[in-house]
Structures are given as structure tokens and as C-alpha cells.
Scaffold this active site. Structure first.
Site, PDB file in Angstrom:
ATOM      1  CB  CYS B 108     -14.158  25.545  33.339  1.00 37.16           C
ATOM      2  SG  CYS B 108     -15.290  26.857  33.816  1.00 37.16           S
ATOM      3  CB  SER B 109     -14.127  26.545  28.658  1.00 34.65           C
ATOM      4  OG  SER B 109     -15.231  25.713  28.973  1.00 34.65           O
TER       5      SER B 109
END
Lengths: 117, 202
Positions: B108-109
């Protein structure tokens, strides 16, 4: 559940919410062990990326005990505490002949994801 | 026509989804919308990569601090007052002549908010996330960083609960600089590992 109000924001931001759990759980592996990531393919939440499944690396560091996200995502609470390790995978193990020269990946893996190679 | 776009175009799908979520949370009594404004303001004006730069500059000037930072990142970073959401469990990795580190979250991030703020768009993009692990040298070259094959590249995938900060190498010719002047050389990208710290002016 209380309403989130502006006065709560500084405390929440500064405090955070660690997923580390203060419980005594024996590690299944130790630094230096060669381990293979299990080839599991759950349809639900997991933190075991596909590119790691079935690959063999070496435990570089034991981070301690954390909630297991695969279980916590379903239960809604921190659950299933277990050790998380930094595992080093050589580029050639992950990417074969397409690997960059002299490059590797370190990734954090839970006990449940691993077996001794 | 002076220009060809409609000023009354509907908002984007993302904006509408965010609005719907905010409205639902508010109607269910879980959220005072002013709390969202407070959060946005916090990450726009108070928490960002200048925090991380102070950590790096301290490590460059204080060997004991650097040792603590590499031993227990969370505690050493908290010494400078930085802690909290998405920085609860920090690992600091050191660049040397032999090793260059770079950070990605392939799932994801995930990103160390207390020291770097919110992630840049490219850090969240699928190409960066996919390519960093398989072709780190190619990605680094696109960022303008060319490293010899003698330098080992370690890519840290922050897929779980640990968050990573790269301690870049101190540039040459900076022996006379103060801690504040050193901090000015530490860019956000140098702490992600997609850049080196900047050379001093002049």
C-alpha cells in the site's frame, strides 16, 4: 465509541496506536535461520505479498511480538500475537536471471507466514 | 469561448466517496468534521520531512545519538519530540560506502509519518511499488542516483507494522556546518532512499 473531536487530535497523532503486544510468546525462529515463506493465498487480508510466497530467505532480526493482521482484520481487535522478523531475500532468489546485481529485499514477516527451509 | 472546461463539473469519484464517508461518520456520531480539519492542518503545517532532517543532522553530529538511533529508532526519534501515528515502531537503516538503502511499501503506502509527514504521490503509485523490489537500480537511476554494482542495494518493504527511515551519508565538505545547516541538506527523498543528501552550496 466516542465522537472524534478536534481537541482529541493532538493526543491521537502524538500517541499513535502500536500493534506491538506486551505478551510472552516464544519465537518459532531465530536470527540466521533459513526460512521459506508459505505459499498461502487467502482471499482475506494478509501482509504476505505474492512475490515472497514460496521463496527462501534468512532471518536478519527479530522485531518482537505484534498482533497478526490477518486475524486482527477480521476480529477488529489486536489478536493472535506472534513474532515478526526482518527477513532478507537475495535478488536472485526472488527474480532469477532478471535480478539486479548486488541487490536484496528485506521484508517483515510473521511467524505464521514462515517455515524452516 | 475563453476556455473549454465546465466550472460546474461534478466532483471526482474519490472526492464523492470521501464526502459520503465523512457524512456517514458524522451522522453516526463518530466524527466532528472539525476534527478532519485539525488533522489536515496538522499534516500540512506541523508534521513533515523537516522533522526527519533534524534526526539525521543530529545523528551526523552526535555519535552517541547515532548509535541509539540505529539501536532503537523509535526511542531515539522520540528524544527529539517526534512520535505517534505511523511511527510507533521505527527502524533506521544507515547508508554507507558499501550499502545503500531504499524504502517501499509494496502492499500500500506505509510511511513514517512523524518524521516524513504524508507520503508523496509517487510513493503510493503502483509503478514505484512494483518496480522498486525487482529493479531498484533502474528506479534509482530515474531519480538521478547511479550507484556502482559494488554498492549493495537493500530494499526495505514496509509491509507489516515497522516503519523505516534511511540515514543518508553525510556529504563531503560539511565539517564546518552547524546542525541546522546540515539539516537543510537532508531532503525527503534522501530519507526514503531515492536520493542522496545534497552537497553544500559553493
Amino acid at each position: 465509541m466516542p465522537t472524534l473531536t478536534p481537541d482529541m487530535v493532538p493526543g491521537l497523532v502524538a500517541g499513535g496506536a502500536s500493534c506491538r503486544m506486551d505478551v510472552d510468546v516464544a519465537p518459532k525462529f531465530k536470527v540466521g535461520d533459513a526460512v521459506t515463506a508459505r505459499d498461502i493465498n487467502p482471499l482475506s487480508h494478509t501482509r504476505l505479498p505474492r512475490y515472497i510466497r514460496g521463496r527462501t530467505g534468512r532471518i536478519a532480526r527479530d522485531h518482537g511480538v505484534f498482533a497478526f493482521p490477518d486475524t486482527s482484520a477480521a476480529s477488529g481487535t489486536h489478536s493472535d500475537p506472534q513474532h515478526v522478523y526482518s527477513v532478507r531475500f537475495e535478488g536472485s532468489e526472488l527474480w532469477g536471471d532478471h535480478a539486479n546485481a548486488n541487490a536484496c529485499v528485506y521484508i517483515d514477516l510473521f511467524d505464521n507466514y514462515l517455515e524452516l527451509a | 469561448m475563453a476556455h473549454d472546461h465546465a466550472h460546474n463539473a461534478p466532483p471526482s469519484e474519490t472526492a464523492m466517496r470521501v464526502k459520503a464517508l465523512e457524512t456517514l461518520l458524522t451522522e453516526k456520531g463518530l466524527l466532528d468534521p472539525a476534527a478532519i480539519d485539525a488533522l489536515v492542518e496538522t499534516y500540512e503545517t506541523k508534521i513533515g520531512p523537516r522533522n526527519g532532517a533534524k534526526v539525521v543532522a543530529r545523528a551526523w553530529t552526535d555519535p552517541d545519538y547515532k548509535a541509539r538511533l540505529l539501536e532503537d529508532g523509535s526511542a531515539a526519534i522520540a528524544e527529539l519530540g517526534f512520535s505517534g501515528v505511523q511511527g510507533e515502531d521505527m527502524i533506521v537503516v544507515e547508508n554507507t560506502d558499501e550499502v545503500h538503502n531504499m524504502v517501499v511499501c509494496t502492499l500500500c503506502s506505509c510511511y513514517p509519518w512523524p518524521t516524513l509527514g504524508l507520503p508523496p504521490i509517487w510513493f503510493k503509485s503502483a509503478p514505484y511499488r512494483a518496480r522498486s523490489v525487482i529493479d531498484p537500480r533502474g528506479v534509482l537511476a530515474e531519480f538521478g542516483v547511479e550507484l556502482s554494482d559494488d554498492v549493495e542495494i537493500r530494499v526495505w518493504d514496509s509491509n507489516a507494522e515497522l516503519r523505516y527511515l534511511v540515514l543518508p551519508q553525510r556529504p563531503a565538505g560539511t565539517d564546518e556546518l552547524s546542525e541546522d545547516e546540515l539539516a537543510a541538506l537532508v531532503t525527503r527523498d534522501s530519507m526514503i532512499g531515492t536520493a542522496l543528501a545534497e552537497a553544500p552550496a559553493g
